[in-house]
Design an enzyme around this catalytic site. Structure first.
Site, short mmCIF file in Angstrom:
data_model
loop_
_atom_site.label_atom_id
_atom_site.label_comp_id
_atom_site.label_asym_id
_atom_site.label_seq_id
_atom_site.Cartn_x
_atom_site.Cartn_y
_atom_site.Cartn_z
N CYS A 77 -0.36 13.29 6.25
CA CYS A 77 0.91 13.91 6.79
C CYS A 77 0.91 14.80 7.87
CB CYS A 77 1.76 13.91 5.56
SG CYS A 77 3.38 13.96 5.89
N HIS A 168 0.57 10.39 1.30
CA HIS A 168 0.04 11.24 0.26
C HIS A 168 -0.85 10.77 -0.88
CE1 HIS A 168 2.00 15.06 1.72
NE2 HIS A 168 2.73 14.04 2.33
N GLU A 170 -2.81 12.20 -2.60
CA GLU A 170 -2.89 13.23 -3.59
C GLU A 170 -1.86 13.03 -4.88
OE1 GLU A 170 -2.04 13.82 -0.93
OE2 GLU A 170 -0.65 15.53 -0.82
N1 GLN Z 1 7.40 16.97 8.13
C1 GLN Z 1 6.04 17.91 7.88
C2 GLN Z 1 5.79 18.28 9.26
O1 GLN Z 1 6.19 18.09 10.52
C3 GLN Z 1 5.05 16.85 7.15
C4 GLN Z 1 5.36 16.57 5.88
C5 GLN Z 1 4.23 16.43 4.80
O2 GLN Z 1 3.25 16.79 5.35
N2 GLN Z 1 4.61 15.83 3.85
O3 GLN Z 1 4.77 19.11 9.39
#
Ligand code: GLN
Length: 184
Positions: A77, A168, A170
């Site tokens: 992410c 994610h 995890e």
């Molecule tokens: N929106 C976050 C970002 O731009 C990422 C969100 C996440 O890692 N769950 O860094």
């Protein structure tokens, strides 16, 4: 094997706990010395703008890129945003994989969701991916392999030692993505 986890903020403990179940030791990467002797690197989910700021202000950019050139790296992410060369249509000088990504593309926290992901290329069926303020992959170079799709969107990419997931793993009990990462 020792896995480094970028340790400024984000979902760090979750990876530590899961990797300890495999009997793998981890180190939180915050300073130059921490990059010594790691075999793999995880850039966790969290807030990419904060991680980016720390990497640059602590003078870790060069070492980060050098390390990512020769060991397996997994960005989750926010971590996938850090690894992408183009973010929100701007060049990301930390980026190491030719991916164009758009932050917060599914909306706000409240639009977070669990979706079925097709990871059949790795023989993984019935995978449920957790998306939290996830980015969307807009494009990528054709030498990068797409390993996972949610409907017609790419959510899991890999090129050689670099892997990214916009979801994610995890945050679930499903360890199949870890098994893949640990096999690289
Ligand atoms: N929106 C976050 C970002 O731009 C990422 C969100 C996440 O890692 N769950 O860094």
């Amino acid at each position: 094997m020792k896995v480094g986890i970028l340790g400024f903020q984000g979902a760090i403990e979750e990876h530590e706990k899961i990797l300890s179940e495999y009997g793998i030791s981890t180190i939180r990467i915050k300073r130059k010395d921490d990059f010594q002797n790691i075999d793999k690197l995880i850039i966790p989910g969290g807030e990419s703008t904060v991680m980016r700021k720390f990497l640059i202000e602590y003078g870790l950019k060069k070492l980060f890129k050098e390390t990512a050139a020769h060991i397996p790296v997994w960005g989750i992410c926010a971590g996938s945003i850090i690894l992408s060369k183009k973010v929100d249509d701007k060049f990301n000088n930390l980026g190491i994989i030719d991916v164009n990504i758009k932050r917060n593309a599914y909306g706000r926290q409240i639009n977070s969701s669990i979706k079925n992901i097709d990871i059949s290329k790795l023989g993984i069926s019935n995978y449920r991916g957790v998306f939290i303020r996830a980015p969307k992959i807009i494009g990528f170079k054709d030498d990068i392999i797409s390993l996972g799709m949610y409907e017609d969107e790419h959510v899991f990419l890999q090129k050689d030692n670099i892997m990214l997931t916009t979801f994610h793993p995890e945050l679930t009990d499903d360890r199949r993505i870890y098994n893949h990462f640990l096999s690289i």
